[in-house]
Scaffold this active site. Structure first.
Site, short mmCIF file in Angstrom:
data_model
loop_
_atom_site.label_atom_id
_atom_site.label_comp_id
_atom_site.label_asym_id
_atom_site.label_seq_id
_atom_site.Cartn_x
_atom_site.Cartn_y
_atom_site.Cartn_z
CE1 TYR A 1 -1.84 -5.46 11.22
CE2 TYR A 1 -3.98 -6.50 10.87
CZ TYR A 1 -3.02 -5.57 10.50
OH TYR A 1 -3.23 -4.77 9.42
CB SER A 17 -6.57 -3.18 9.87
OG SER A 17 -7.04 -4.44 9.44
CB ILE A 75 -0.96 -0.03 1.22
CG1 ILE A 75 -1.96 -1.19 1.07
CG2 ILE A 75 -1.69 1.30 1.38
CD1 ILE A 75 -2.84 -1.43 2.30
CE LYS A 87 -2.60 -2.10 11.51
NZ LYS A 87 -1.96 -0.98 10.81
CB SER A 109 0.19 -5.52 0.37
OG SER A 109 -0.07 -6.19 1.58
N1 LIG Z 1 -2.81 -5.54 2.91
C1 LIG Z 1 -3.86 -5.67 3.68
O1 LIG Z 1 -4.68 -6.57 3.51
C2 LIG Z 1 -4.08 -4.66 4.78
C3 LIG Z 1 -5.36 -4.57 5.35
C4 LIG Z 1 -5.58 -3.66 6.37
C5 LIG Z 1 -4.56 -2.84 6.81
N2 LIG Z 1 -3.32 -2.95 6.25
C6 LIG Z 1 -2.25 -2.07 6.77
O2 LIG Z 1 -1.64 -1.41 5.69
C7 LIG Z 1 -0.33 -1.01 6.07
C8 LIG Z 1 0.62 -1.35 4.94
O3 LIG Z 1 0.74 -2.75 4.83
P1 LIG Z 1 0.81 -3.53 3.43
O4 LIG Z 1 -0.41 -4.32 3.30
O5 LIG Z 1 1.20 -2.61 2.36
O6 LIG Z 1 2.00 -4.55 3.77
P2 LIG Z 1 3.51 -4.60 3.28
O7 LIG Z 1 4.16 -5.64 4.11
O8 LIG Z 1 3.57 -4.74 1.81
O9 LIG Z 1 4.09 -3.16 3.66
C9 LIG Z 1 4.42 -2.82 4.99
C10 LIG Z 1 5.41 -1.69 4.99
O10 LIG Z 1 5.77 -1.39 6.35
C11 LIG Z 1 7.17 -1.36 6.46
N3 LIG Z 1 7.67 -1.69 7.78
C12 LIG Z 1 7.58 -2.87 8.45
N4 LIG Z 1 8.27 -2.78 9.61
C13 LIG Z 1 8.79 -1.54 9.67
C14 LIG Z 1 9.62 -0.86 10.60
N5 LIG Z 1 10.09 -1.46 11.72
N6 LIG Z 1 9.97 0.41 10.36
C15 LIG Z 1 9.55 1.03 9.22
N7 LIG Z 1 8.79 0.44 8.30
C16 LIG Z 1 8.41 -0.84 8.51
C17 LIG Z 1 7.64 -2.38 5.42
O11 LIG Z 1 9.00 -2.21 5.09
C18 LIG Z 1 6.71 -2.05 4.27
O12 LIG Z 1 7.19 -0.94 3.57
C19 LIG Z 1 -0.03 -1.73 7.38
O13 LIG Z 1 -0.18 -0.81 8.44
C20 LIG Z 1 -1.11 -2.78 7.45
O14 LIG Z 1 -1.41 -3.13 8.78
C21 LIG Z 1 -3.06 -3.84 5.25
#
Ligand SMILES: NC(=O)c1ccc[n+]([C@@H]2O[C@H](COP(=O)([O-])OP(=O)(O)OC[C@H]3O[C@@H](n4cnc5c(N)ncnc54)[C@H](O)[C@@H]3O)[C@@H](O)[C@H]2O)c1
Length: 336
Positions: free
Chosen positions: A202, A189, A61, A206, A238
């Site tokens: 998790y 989320s 994302i 959230k 993602s």
């Molecule tokens: N993909 C889904 O289904 C979904 C649904 C609801 C919420 N989210 C939320 O969206 C956000 C982005 O997640 P995503 O789905 O793109 O996953 P992703 O794993 O592709 O991206 C996560 C990002 O967070 C970074 N990250 C992780 N640990 C870190 C740290 N210690 N310091 C700095 N950066 C760090 C990673 O390097 C990456 O860039 C998250 O907060 C996740 O909880 C995702």
């Protein structure tokens, strides 16, 4: 006269319910956000030239946010831990936009290293002179059963998703309150609004974010030009499952599963940018049947638990059988 008003209001109720029913069936976002996407400001006009800091910008994302914001003409600060990945994202952004090299600052950041956050925020503010929008996107999920999960994993989830986000927010909020304007957008989320099996830690992290930002929003009523917005996506394509915590710290997940059945990242991010452009304070973004659950949890929680328990049971069964837990939610099971 009063009687007429009362009957008119009563007539509006079925209309209101009908609109929600239509939303249930066809929508992939809550009603306010969809309304904004049809009638509201366009991200291309509203976000042009604004300075936006995106955490977790190296994949999923966050990477898509960088990409779409670049096309809107926003100036960017890209943060995550891996500098090489951030440079890759930066080049992708430059390729698809009119931005110049100096319009994108790569600022490596570890959300867990809270002592570094003041310096990072200072660097970001000094580079562009100010920050218009902070998008708290960085985070990790979890795939493990509660009874098998080490407390260290719970601590790590809270440290990263909750405290890391709070820490960066406080540094940027100080700057925004001094300036009198700005937006802090946090990617929460669906798990921040309701429980999700295999994600107890998790979901707790959230929920903590939801409580924190909902309270902060109330606390800032004297700063009407500061927007506190939370985004609650359902499943989105993602790296999140691949990167999820398991029962033990540093133990990778055996099967991340296929992501194709989830909402395309580009759609989720487009809706987020519409919400930000129109100052939407809480965004629900999800395909069906998830969106239906958001409404059910809001209006009829007992009924909602009945529905979600059915799906949760299948999800846990899948997980225990070593299959992709998420396939429980889809008619066309994706198990590898
Ligand atoms: N993909 C889904 O289904 C979904 C649904 C609801 C919420 N989210 C939320 O969206 C956000 C982005 O997640 P995503 O789905 O793109 O996953 P992703 O794993 O592709 O991206 C996560 C990002 O967070 C970074 N990250 C992780 N640990 C870190 C740290 N210690 N310091 C700095 N950066 C760090 C990673 O390097 C990456 O860039 C998250 O907060 C996740 O909880 C995702």
């Amino acid at each position: 006269m009063e009687c007429c008003i009362a009957s008119a209001l009563w007539c509006l109720i079925p209309l209101y319910l009908l609109v929600h029913l239509l939303c249930f069936m066809f929508a992939d976002a809550d009603f306010t956000l969809l309304w904004a996407s049809v009638t509201g400001h366009r991200p291309e006009t509203k976000l042009k030239s604004l300075v936006v800091w995106v955490t977790g910008a190296s994949s999923g994302i966050g990477e898509e946010l960088a990409h779409q914001l670049a096309r809107c003409g926003s100036r960017l600060i890209l943060s995550a831990r891996r500098e090489d990945e951030l440079n890759r994202v930066k080049h992708r952004c430059l390729d698809c936009s009119n931005l110049q090299d100096e319009d994108i600052l790569v600022l490596p950041l570890d959300l867990l290293e809270r002592t570094s956050h003041e310096e990072k925020a200072k660097t970001a503010i000094q580079y562009f002179g100010h920050i218009d929008i902070l998008i708290n996107n960085g985070g990790r999920s979890q795939r493990s059963l509660c009874l098998e999960t080490s407390v260290d994993v719970y601590q790590a989830l809270m440290e990263l998703n909750f405290l890391g986000t709070v820490s960066i927010t406080k540094k940027v909020l100080t700057h925004m309150t001094r300036r009198g304007s700005g937006s802090i957008v946090t990617v929460s989320s669906l798990a921040g609004l309701a429980g999700v099996p295999l994600s107890t830690g998790y979901s707790a992290s959230k929920h903590a974010l939801q409580g924190f930002f909902n309270s902060l929003r109330n606390e800032l009523t004297d700063s009407p030009n500061i927007l506190i917005s939370t985004v609650c996506p359902g499943p989105v394509q993602s790296q999140i499952v691949h990167n999820a915590f398991t029962e033990e710290l540093n133990k990778p997940l055996a099967t991340a599963g296929n992501q194709e059945h989830k909402m395309p990242t580009s759609r989720c991010v487009h809706l987020m940018l519409v919400g930000i452009s129109n100052s939407v304070k809480e965004m629900w973004i999800a395909q069906q049947p998830f969106l239906l659950f958001y409404y059910a949890w809001q209006y009829a929680p007992t009924f909602a638990w009945l529905l979600t328990n059915l799906m949760s049971r299948k999800r846990v069964q899948n997980f225990k059988a070593g299959l992709d837990a998420d396939s429980a939610y889809f008619t066309k099971a994706k198990t590898h």
